[in-house]
Design a protein around this motif. Structure first.
Motif, mmCIF file in Angstrom:
data_model
loop_
_atom_site.group_PDB
_atom_site.id
_atom_site.type_symbol
_atom_site.label_atom_id
_atom_site.label_comp_id
_atom_site.label_asym_id
_atom_site.label_seq_id
_atom_site.Cartn_x
_atom_site.Cartn_y
_atom_site.Cartn_z
ATOM 1 N N LEU A 76 1.464 20.984 -73.524
ATOM 2 C CA LEU A 76 1.252 22.100 -72.604
ATOM 3 C C LEU A 76 -0.113 22.746 -72.789
ATOM 4 O O LEU A 76 -0.640 23.356 -71.876
ATOM 5 C CB LEU A 76 2.349 23.156 -72.808
ATOM 6 C CG LEU A 76 3.713 22.767 -72.256
ATOM 7 C CD1 LEU A 76 4.738 23.803 -72.648
ATOM 8 C CD2 LEU A 76 3.661 22.651 -70.748
ATOM 9 N N SER A 77 -0.670 22.637 -73.991
ATOM 10 C CA SER A 77 -1.950 23.305 -74.236
ATOM 11 C C SER A 77 -3.044 22.282 -74.482
ATOM 12 O O SER A 77 -4.028 22.589 -75.142
ATOM 13 C CB SER A 77 -1.831 24.245 -75.428
ATOM 14 O OG SER A 77 -1.550 23.522 -76.589
ATOM 15 N N ALA B 84 1.137 30.704 -74.313
ATOM 16 C CA ALA B 84 0.664 31.873 -73.570
ATOM 17 C C ALA B 84 -0.819 32.123 -73.825
ATOM 18 O O ALA B 84 -1.574 32.444 -72.905
ATOM 19 C CB ALA B 84 1.488 33.101 -73.965
ATOM 20 N N ILE B 85 -1.251 31.956 -75.092
ATOM 21 C CA ILE B 85 -2.671 32.153 -75.413
ATOM 22 C C ILE B 85 -3.514 31.122 -74.683
ATOM 23 O O ILE B 85 -4.581 31.431 -74.128
ATOM 24 C CB ILE B 85 -2.901 32.057 -76.944
ATOM 25 C CG1 ILE B 85 -2.291 33.259 -77.650
ATOM 26 C CG2 ILE B 85 -4.374 31.962 -77.267
ATOM 27 C CD1 ILE B 85 -2.285 33.125 -79.145
ATOM 28 N N ALA B 89 -6.564 32.113 -72.392
ATOM 29 C CA ALA B 89 -7.927 31.890 -72.889
ATOM 30 C C ALA B 89 -8.371 30.436 -72.745
ATOM 31 O O ALA B 89 -9.523 30.143 -73.044
ATOM 32 C CB ALA B 89 -8.009 32.299 -74.362
ATOM 33 N N HIS B 90 -7.489 29.525 -72.320
ATOM 34 C CA HIS B 90 -7.798 28.102 -72.163
ATOM 35 C C HIS B 90 -8.339 27.501 -73.443
ATOM 36 O O HIS B 90 -9.193 26.624 -73.419
ATOM 37 C CB HIS B 90 -8.791 27.879 -71.016
ATOM 38 C CG HIS B 90 -8.255 28.363 -69.713
ATOM 39 N ND1 HIS B 90 -7.277 27.700 -69.025
ATOM 40 C CD2 HIS B 90 -8.525 29.470 -69.000
ATOM 41 C CE1 HIS B 90 -6.980 28.367 -67.935
ATOM 42 N NE2 HIS B 90 -7.710 29.455 -67.902
ATOM 43 N N ASP B 93 -8.363 27.415 -80.258
ATOM 44 C CA ASP B 93 -9.205 27.349 -81.446
ATOM 45 C C ASP B 93 -9.411 28.771 -81.962
ATOM 46 O O ASP B 93 -9.891 29.642 -81.236
ATOM 47 C CB ASP B 93 -10.547 26.706 -81.070
ATOM 48 C CG ASP B 93 -11.431 26.485 -82.282
ATOM 49 O OD1 ASP B 93 -11.393 27.331 -83.193
ATOM 50 O OD2 ASP B 93 -12.153 25.491 -82.307
ATOM 51 N N VAL B 94 -9.030 29.023 -83.221
ATOM 52 C CA VAL B 94 -9.053 30.403 -83.719
ATOM 53 C C VAL B 94 -10.461 30.986 -83.736
ATOM 54 O O VAL B 94 -10.630 32.191 -83.624
ATOM 55 C CB VAL B 94 -8.437 30.521 -85.129
ATOM 56 C CG1 VAL B 94 -6.951 30.503 -85.066
ATOM 57 C CG2 VAL B 94 -8.958 29.452 -86.049
ATOM 58 N N GLU B 95 -11.481 30.125 -83.872
ATOM 59 C CA GLU B 95 -12.848 30.669 -83.924
ATOM 60 C C GLU B 95 -13.336 31.095 -82.547
ATOM 61 O O GLU B 95 -14.340 31.797 -82.429
ATOM 62 C CB GLU B 95 -13.790 29.637 -84.540
ATOM 63 C CG GLU B 95 -13.491 29.445 -86.012
ATOM 64 C CD GLU B 95 -14.430 28.473 -86.684
ATOM 65 O OE1 GLU B 95 -15.300 27.921 -86.007
ATOM 66 O OE2 GLU B 95 -14.267 28.281 -87.889
ATOM 67 N N HIS B 96 -12.628 30.668 -81.482
ATOM 68 C CA HIS B 96 -13.002 31.114 -80.144
ATOM 69 C C HIS B 96 -12.198 32.329 -79.699
ATOM 70 O O HIS B 96 -12.552 32.992 -78.739
ATOM 71 C CB HIS B 96 -12.795 29.980 -79.128
ATOM 72 C CG HIS B 96 -13.708 28.819 -79.379
ATOM 73 N ND1 HIS B 96 -13.478 27.572 -78.865
ATOM 74 C CD2 HIS B 96 -14.846 28.724 -80.109
ATOM 75 C CE1 HIS B 96 -14.433 26.751 -79.254
ATOM 76 N NE2 HIS B 96 -15.267 27.425 -80.015
ATOM 77 N N LEU B 97 -11.088 32.596 -80.395
ATOM 78 C CA LEU B 97 -10.221 33.720 -80.008
ATOM 79 C C LEU B 97 -10.690 34.969 -80.736
ATOM 80 O O LEU B 97 -10.014 35.482 -81.609
ATOM 81 C CB LEU B 97 -8.766 33.412 -80.356
ATOM 82 C CG LEU B 97 -8.194 32.159 -79.697
ATOM 83 C CD1 LEU B 97 -6.828 31.867 -80.256
ATOM 84 C CD2 LEU B 97 -8.137 32.336 -78.204
#
Lengths: 169, 102
Positions: A76-77, B84-85, B89-90, B93-97
């Motif tokens: 899904l992602s 959902a994230i 945010a498409h 990757d935690v460094e982009h969030l």
């Protein structure tokens, strides 16, 4: 070497190899397969310790449900089509250092404790566990049920696509 | 061979591998996998310390079953949050969030 020893050695090797695959490979799908392998190994360790029921639970829940749910989340992602960025060497070195330090400190503590000598323990089979769960620990049993229902409903609510004109939820 | 130090050693190694993955990976799903590895290591410790030290083994089984239930709930919530994230945010990757980063 008894059968339990052989099962323990094999399961430990499978668990550690699967864990290394789960964190080391670049492809997230391969990570999930490594995770499933690691959980099979953990189930084998439980079996070698005489906890046959928990071994079955780990295979059912982790290999059967959690790994499949992770595959669905990856689908899904779709992070598979995103380009790989090079990993920064200092960050990898820092992660290795911290992880090795924590594991080493834990092992140092565990090694020094004088654990009680094993005596031939009581039966750890499924029958005893099930009876305890529905008599002494029935509150914990019911609370897990409630927690899982709430988590399932919450997961549906969080992942639901919001419709236009109906607010966020 | 199935003695307490061996089992605790395997669990410690598994915990270390999980901690390394949690610190080093950038994908949220990969970090969740590493977290689950650490939880499995803790479960191994609980079972080993109840069955191999002459304590009540069925108590350890009950505790680990509660762990498994909590971990399953955690995975369900976490994976739906990731979906959902990604929708918002498409990217997972935690460094982009880092929108809330000061």
């Amino acid at each position: 070497m008894s059968v339990a020893d052989g099962v323990f050695l094999l399961s430990s090797a499978v668990a550690l190899a699967g864990a290394l695959l789960a964190v080391g490979l670049r492809n997230i799908f391969h990570n999930i397969l490594g995770f499933a392998l690691a959980m099979l190994g953990v189930a084998g360790i439980f079996a070698s310790l005489g906890s046959d029921f928990l071994a079955a639970v780990f295979v059912l829940v982790y290999v059967g449900a959690v790994a499949i749910a992770m595959v669905y989340a990856v689908m899904l992602s779709h992070p598979l089509d995103q380009p790989h960025r090079p990993r920064s060497v200092p960050k990898i070195a820092a992660a290795v250092l911290v992880a090795a330090g924590v594991a080493g400190a834990l092992w140092n503590v565990l090694r020094q404790v004088a654990w009680p000598v094993a005596v031939p323990g009581a039966d750890a089979g499924a029958a005893v566990t099930g009876r305890r769960f529905l008599t002494d620990y029935v509150l914990a049993f019911e609370l897990i049920s409630v927690l899982l229902v709430v988590a399932m409903m919450g997961a549906v609510m969080v992942a639901r696509r919001s419709r236009p004109g109906r607010g966020t939820w | 061979m199935v003695n307490l130090p061996a089992v605790l050693g395997v669990a410690t190694a598994l915990f270390g591998i999980g901690l390394y993955g949690l610190l080093q990976r950038r994908s949220l799903v990969a970090m969740l996998i590493a977290l689950e590895l650490m939880l499995a290591a803790i479960s191994i410790n609980v079972i080993a310390l109840t069955t191999l030290t002459g304590q009540d083994p069925s108590l350890g089984q009950v505790v680990v079953l509660i762990f498994v239930g909590v971990a399953a709930a955690e995975v369900a919530i976490a994976l739906s949050l990731f979906v959902a994230i990604h929708r918002a945010a498409h990217d997972i990757d935690v460094e982009h969030l880092s929108e809330l980063k000061g």
